[in-house]
Design a protein around this motif. Structure first.
Motif, mmCIF file in Angstrom:
data_model
loop_
_atom_site.group_PDB
_atom_site.id
_atom_site.type_symbol
_atom_site.label_atom_id
_atom_site.label_comp_id
_atom_site.label_asym_id
_atom_site.label_seq_id
_atom_site.Cartn_x
_atom_site.Cartn_y
_atom_site.Cartn_z
ATOM 1 N N LYS A 101 0.828 -1.204 0.000
ATOM 2 C CA LYS A 101 0.000 0.000 0.000
ATOM 3 C C LYS A 101 0.866 1.260 0.000
ATOM 4 O O LYS A 101 0.606 2.209 -0.749
ATOM 5 C CB LYS A 101 -0.924 -0.003 1.214
ATOM 6 N N ARG A 111 2.374 1.862 -3.362
ATOM 7 C CA ARG A 111 1.352 2.373 -4.294
ATOM 8 C C ARG A 111 1.078 3.857 -4.032
ATOM 9 O O ARG A 111 0.993 4.654 -4.974
ATOM 10 C CB ARG A 111 0.068 1.563 -4.143
ATOM 11 N N ALA A 125 2.117 -0.668 -8.339
ATOM 12 C CA ALA A 125 0.808 -1.071 -7.850
ATOM 13 C C ALA A 125 0.620 -2.553 -8.146
ATOM 14 O O ALA A 125 0.935 -3.021 -9.238
ATOM 15 C CB ALA A 125 -0.296 -0.253 -8.501
ATOM 16 N N ARG A 160 -2.466 -5.008 -8.129
ATOM 17 C CA ARG A 160 -3.920 -5.064 -8.028
ATOM 18 C C ARG A 160 -4.433 -6.305 -8.723
ATOM 19 O O ARG A 160 -4.160 -6.531 -9.898
ATOM 20 C CB ARG A 160 -4.575 -3.837 -8.675
#
Length: 215
Positions: free
Chosen positions: A174, A177, A183, A185
């Motif tokens: 986190k 990011r 990132a 995801r």
């Protein structure tokens, strides 16, 4: 090398287990796998991630038994080369022997980088370094699409590779990011700012040697 003995294995299938008698050389053709050890308390340490093109256990046949396990992470197509056939191939084809030795040396270099991460890098540096490594290795064999890599590694699996808890690695991912470095995801890794994540990780690609020749 013939791939006539290639076989499709389901995810989370042990190709070989610790304590087994060493078998053939495994070549990952499609999918992902990993090396791992299980501690007496049941905890798992992931020792390496294997991608298409990676081979396993060139010289382990010299030992009496396996000292770690190899397991598929995703459904994977894996070819096997019997030990005698591999020995003859390396004896009769010096270029193949040289390529296999180089591959083994790169594996050892990667292990040294992982040991350095576990011993001296902060948790954030450790995660960033592994993401850089996996992305570059995958890009080198054409697994990325438009700067995004399908990374079939759960946070629990990443935690087992990095010596962290799943909660801790979730927090670090986190933070990376929010900083705009990368990132992760839904199983997709995007390197948003390559310079930033390389700087955070203190990443140098020298230890990957020929794995990066095309990248």
């Amino acid at each position: 090398m013939s791939i006539a003995r290639a076989r499709l294995y389901p995810a989370r299938h042990d190709l070989i287990r610790e304590g087994d008698r060493p078998g053939p050389v495994f070549i990952v053709l499609d999918g992902w796998a990993c090396r791992y050890k299980i501690l007496p308390n049941g905890a798992r340490q992931v020792l390496a991630f294997l991608m298409p093109g990676d081979s396993c256990d060139l010289h382990v046949g010299l030992l009496a038994q396996m000292d770690h396990c190899i397991q598929t992470i995703t459904p994977a197509r894996v070819a096997t080369i019997e030990r005698g056939e591999m020995d003859a191939m390396m004896e009769n084809h010096p270029n193949i022997a040289r390529a296999m030795y180089i591959s083994q040396l790169v594996d050892e270099g990667t292990m040294r980088a992982w040991i350095t991460s576990m011993g001296r890098r902060t948790s954030t540096e450790r995660v960033a370094h592994l993401m850089c490594e996996l992305y570059l290795r995958a890009r080198n064999i054409g697994l990325d699409i438009d700067g995004t890599l399908s990374l079939p590694l759960s946070q629990i699996l990443l935690a087992d590779a990095l010596g962290m808890t799943a909660v801790h690695i979730n927090r670090v991912l986190k933070d990376l990011r929010l900083q705009g470095a990368m990132a992760l995801r839904r199983g997709n890794l995007e390197i948003i700012d390559p310079d930033m994540i390389v700087r955070i990780a203190g990443f140098g690609d020298g230890y990957l040697h020929r794995r990066l020749r095309l990248a």
